[in-house]
Design an enzyme around this catalytic site. Sequence first.
Site, PDB file in Angstrom:
ATOM      1  CB  SER A  35      -0.959   0.000   1.200  1.00  0.00           C
ATOM      2  OG  SER A  35      -0.283  -0.258   2.401  1.00  0.00           O
ATOM      3  CD  GLU A  95       0.753   7.579   5.340  1.00  0.00           C
ATOM      4  OE1 GLU A  95       0.580   6.484   5.905  1.00  0.00           O
ATOM      5  OE2 GLU A  95       1.224   8.579   5.912  1.00  0.00           O
ATOM      6  CB  ALA A 124      -5.455  17.290  14.263  1.00  0.00           C
ATOM      7  NE  ARG A 153      -2.911  11.075  20.525  1.00  0.00           N
ATOM      8  CZ  ARG A 153      -1.821  11.229  21.261  1.00  0.00           C
ATOM      9  NH1 ARG A 153      -1.823  10.834  22.515  1.00  0.00           N
ATOM     10  NH2 ARG A 153      -0.736  11.765  20.750  1.00  0.00           N
ATOM     11  CG  ASP A 176       0.561  13.668  17.151  1.00  0.00           C
ATOM     12  OD1 ASP A 176       0.359  13.308  18.320  1.00  0.00           O
ATOM     13  OD2 ASP A 176       1.217  13.021  16.323  1.00  0.00           O
ATOM     14  CE1 TYR A 190       3.298   5.714  16.361  1.00  0.00           C
ATOM     15  CE2 TYR A 190       1.486   4.458  17.327  1.00  0.00           C
ATOM     16  CZ  TYR A 190       1.948   5.536  16.595  1.00  0.00           C
ATOM     17  OH  TYR A 190       1.040   6.436  16.084  1.00  0.00           O
ATOM     18  CE  LYS A 235      -3.713   1.530  18.096  1.00  0.00           C
ATOM     19  NZ  LYS A 235      -2.894   2.710  17.744  1.00  0.00           N
ATOM     20  CD  GLN A 257       6.130   6.668  12.778  1.00  0.00           C
ATOM     21  OE1 GLN A 257       6.281   6.708  11.560  1.00  0.00           O
ATOM     22  NE2 GLN A 257       5.411   7.541  13.450  1.00  0.00           N
ATOM     23  CG  PHE A 295       9.798  13.544   8.777  1.00  0.00           C
ATOM     24  CD1 PHE A 295       9.498  14.885   8.809  1.00  0.00           C
ATOM     25  CD2 PHE A 295       9.320  12.777   7.714  1.00  0.00           C
ATOM     26  CE1 PHE A 295       8.746  15.466   7.797  1.00  0.00           C
ATOM     27  CE2 PHE A 295       8.572  13.345   6.711  1.00  0.00           C
ATOM     28  CZ  PHE A 295       8.291  14.691   6.749  1.00  0.00           C
ATOM     29  CG  HIS A 317       1.420   1.856   4.638  1.00  0.00           C
ATOM     30  ND1 HIS A 317       0.219   1.994   3.973  1.00  0.00           N
ATOM     31  CD2 HIS A 317       1.682   3.081   5.168  1.00  0.00           C
ATOM     32  CE1 HIS A 317      -0.225   3.231   4.105  1.00  0.00           C
ATOM     33  NE2 HIS A 317       0.654   3.916   4.823  1.00  0.00           N
TER      34      HIS A 317
HETATM   35  P1  FAD Z   1      -3.211   5.935  20.223  1.00  0.00           P
HETATM   36  O1  FAD Z   1      -3.317   4.535  19.762  1.00  0.00           O
HETATM   37  O2  FAD Z   1      -4.383   6.543  20.907  1.00  0.00           O
HETATM   38  O3  FAD Z   1      -1.917   6.026  21.145  1.00  0.00           O
HETATM   39  C1  FAD Z   1      -1.349   7.289  21.485  1.00  0.00           C
HETATM   40  C2  FAD Z   1      -0.672   7.198  22.854  1.00  0.00           C
HETATM   41  O4  FAD Z   1      -1.669   7.012  23.868  1.00  0.00           O
HETATM   42  C3  FAD Z   1       0.303   6.015  22.988  1.00  0.00           C
HETATM   43  O5  FAD Z   1       1.389   6.449  23.781  1.00  0.00           O
HETATM   44  C4  FAD Z   1      -0.520   4.953  23.709  1.00  0.00           C
HETATM   45  O6  FAD Z   1       0.296   4.070  24.472  1.00  0.00           O
HETATM   46  C5  FAD Z   1      -1.406   5.828  24.603  1.00  0.00           C
HETATM   47  N1  FAD Z   1      -2.703   5.223  24.909  1.00  0.00           N
HETATM   48  C6  FAD Z   1      -3.511   4.543  24.057  1.00  0.00           C
HETATM   49  N2  FAD Z   1      -4.626   4.147  24.692  1.00  0.00           N
HETATM   50  C7  FAD Z   1      -4.535   4.591  25.962  1.00  0.00           C
HETATM   51  C8  FAD Z   1      -5.375   4.515  27.111  1.00  0.00           C
HETATM   52  N3  FAD Z   1      -6.557   3.885  27.066  1.00  0.00           N
HETATM   53  N4  FAD Z   1      -4.962   5.105  28.264  1.00  0.00           N
HETATM   54  C9  FAD Z   1      -3.770   5.763  28.327  1.00  0.00           C
HETATM   55  N5  FAD Z   1      -2.933   5.860  27.273  1.00  0.00           N
HETATM   56  C10 FAD Z   1      -3.306   5.285  26.114  1.00  0.00           C
HETATM   57  N6  FAD Z   1      -1.229  11.661  12.423  1.00  0.00           N
HETATM   58  C11 FAD Z   1      -2.074  12.547  11.861  1.00  0.00           C
HETATM   59  O7  FAD Z   1      -2.337  13.605  12.457  1.00  0.00           O
HETATM   60  N7  FAD Z   1      -2.651  12.318  10.636  1.00  0.00           N
HETATM   61  C12 FAD Z   1      -2.428  11.178   9.963  1.00  0.00           C
HETATM   62  O8  FAD Z   1      -2.960  10.993   8.859  1.00  0.00           O
HETATM   63  C13 FAD Z   1      -1.554  10.199  10.529  1.00  0.00           C
HETATM   64  N8  FAD Z   1      -1.324   9.014   9.917  1.00  0.00           N
HETATM   65  C14 FAD Z   1      -0.551   8.064  10.539  1.00  0.00           C
HETATM   66  C15 FAD Z   1      -0.417   6.822   9.920  1.00  0.00           C
HETATM   67  C16 FAD Z   1       0.360   5.816  10.526  1.00  0.00           C
HETATM   68  C17 FAD Z   1       0.465   4.471   9.856  1.00  0.00           C
HETATM   69  C18 FAD Z   1       1.021   6.095  11.756  1.00  0.00           C
HETATM   70  C19 FAD Z   1       1.907   5.035  12.389  1.00  0.00           C
HETATM   71  C20 FAD Z   1       0.881   7.329  12.365  1.00  0.00           C
HETATM   72  C21 FAD Z   1       0.088   8.323  11.775  1.00  0.00           C
HETATM   73  N9  FAD Z   1      -0.126   9.569  12.372  1.00  0.00           N
HETATM   74  C22 FAD Z   1      -0.960  10.491  11.787  1.00  0.00           C
HETATM   75  C23 FAD Z   1       0.552   9.908  13.635  1.00  0.00           C
HETATM   76  C24 FAD Z   1      -0.337   9.595  14.864  1.00  0.00           C
HETATM   77  O9  FAD Z   1      -1.505  10.341  14.825  1.00  0.00           O
HETATM   78  C25 FAD Z   1       0.487   9.935  16.103  1.00  0.00           C
HETATM   79  O10 FAD Z   1       1.551   9.047  16.253  1.00  0.00           O
HETATM   80  C26 FAD Z   1      -0.312  10.078  17.385  1.00  0.00           C
HETATM   81  O11 FAD Z   1       0.545  10.657  18.375  1.00  0.00           O
HETATM   82  C27 FAD Z   1      -0.825   8.766  17.965  1.00  0.00           C
HETATM   83  O12 FAD Z   1      -1.852   8.257  17.247  1.00  0.00           O
HETATM   84  P2  FAD Z   1      -2.374   6.743  17.528  1.00  0.00           P
HETATM   85  O13 FAD Z   1      -3.522   6.535  16.646  1.00  0.00           O
HETATM   86  O14 FAD Z   1      -1.233   5.812  17.464  1.00  0.00           O
HETATM   87  O15 FAD Z   1      -2.852   6.947  19.039  1.00  0.00           O
END
Ligand code: FAD
Length: 277
Positions: free
Chosen positions: A7, A9, A43, A98, A100, A136, A156, A167, A207, A257
Amino acid sequence: MRIDHLSFEFFPPKTAEGAARLRAARSRLYAHAPEFCSVTFGAGGSTQQGTLDTVLEIAAEGMRAAPHLSCIGGSRGSLRELLLRYRAQGIRRIVALRGDLPSGYGLGGELAHASDLVRFIRDETADWFHIEVAAYPEMHPQAASPAEDLRHFVAKMRSGADSAITQYFFNPDGYLRFVDEVRAAGIDAPVVPGIMPITNASQLLRFSEVCGAEVPRWLRLRLQGFGDDRASIVAFGCDVVAALCRRLLDGGAPGFHFYTLNQAEASLGVLERLAAA
Ligand code: FAD
């Protein structure tokens, strides 16, 4: 070498010239018959229309398109609206994150973690979407420990995700161990390695600092040694990344990917080296 999953991106281009360049890059990458192409989501609003527009353009080209969707800073209502728009357009795959927030936006949003977003997507649209989430192998930079991050990742996946994309990283052992731990926790879903082709040394180092990906010392020094010689950086980068991909396939990775950064050249260079192996 046989690659079962591929895939690509992209990010939403900001200008008409950027959109034209991306169209040209996509048409070259499509030759490798990817399973889907995904489009990042920012975001804070500015790029969200761009995500939708780019996703629809990819779908109109006959390719499966997957929008990224992040919950930070968004409301249930705005997320629901986007989900329903994608569903109405026949989009079947989504990358749930989630996200950033840009600095200055503070924190917020009604859903705190990607697992909450996955649950929300399932509640709103049942099994319509194939849901990808982020993983990650070198730990998310905000996690307290690898063990805690792994626990959150497993939760998750259990909240309704179908597969994961990692990542990017340059150390295959970290990925292989992470997958072993995910399997030991009872998760069988594919964990596809995210691959960052190398085109620009200073951009890569910047990055990597932000997203917590380790660039090994030997790689950093070699890249810095090329100075501004872009052709040498790309050629060397393709060799290094293709060797990484080979190690990953040998270790059982389902495919890749590619973080294309909207350019075809370096991803194609890696894939050509893999095809020749
Ligand atoms: P989560 O899975 O929510 O995790 C984030 C943090 O919270 C981690 O440290 C985790 O351990 C912690 N956590 C999770 N659940 C809980 C809980 N229940 N209680 C306490 N802590 C918890 N960013 C963008 O803005 N736009 C994009 O399009 C984008 N695409 C991405 C694509 C890929 C393949 C990857 C790997 C990253 C991408 N990102 C993108 C970056 C991503 O949004 C960031 O890394 C962000 O900080 C975390 O997102 P997440 O979905 O991994 O979050």
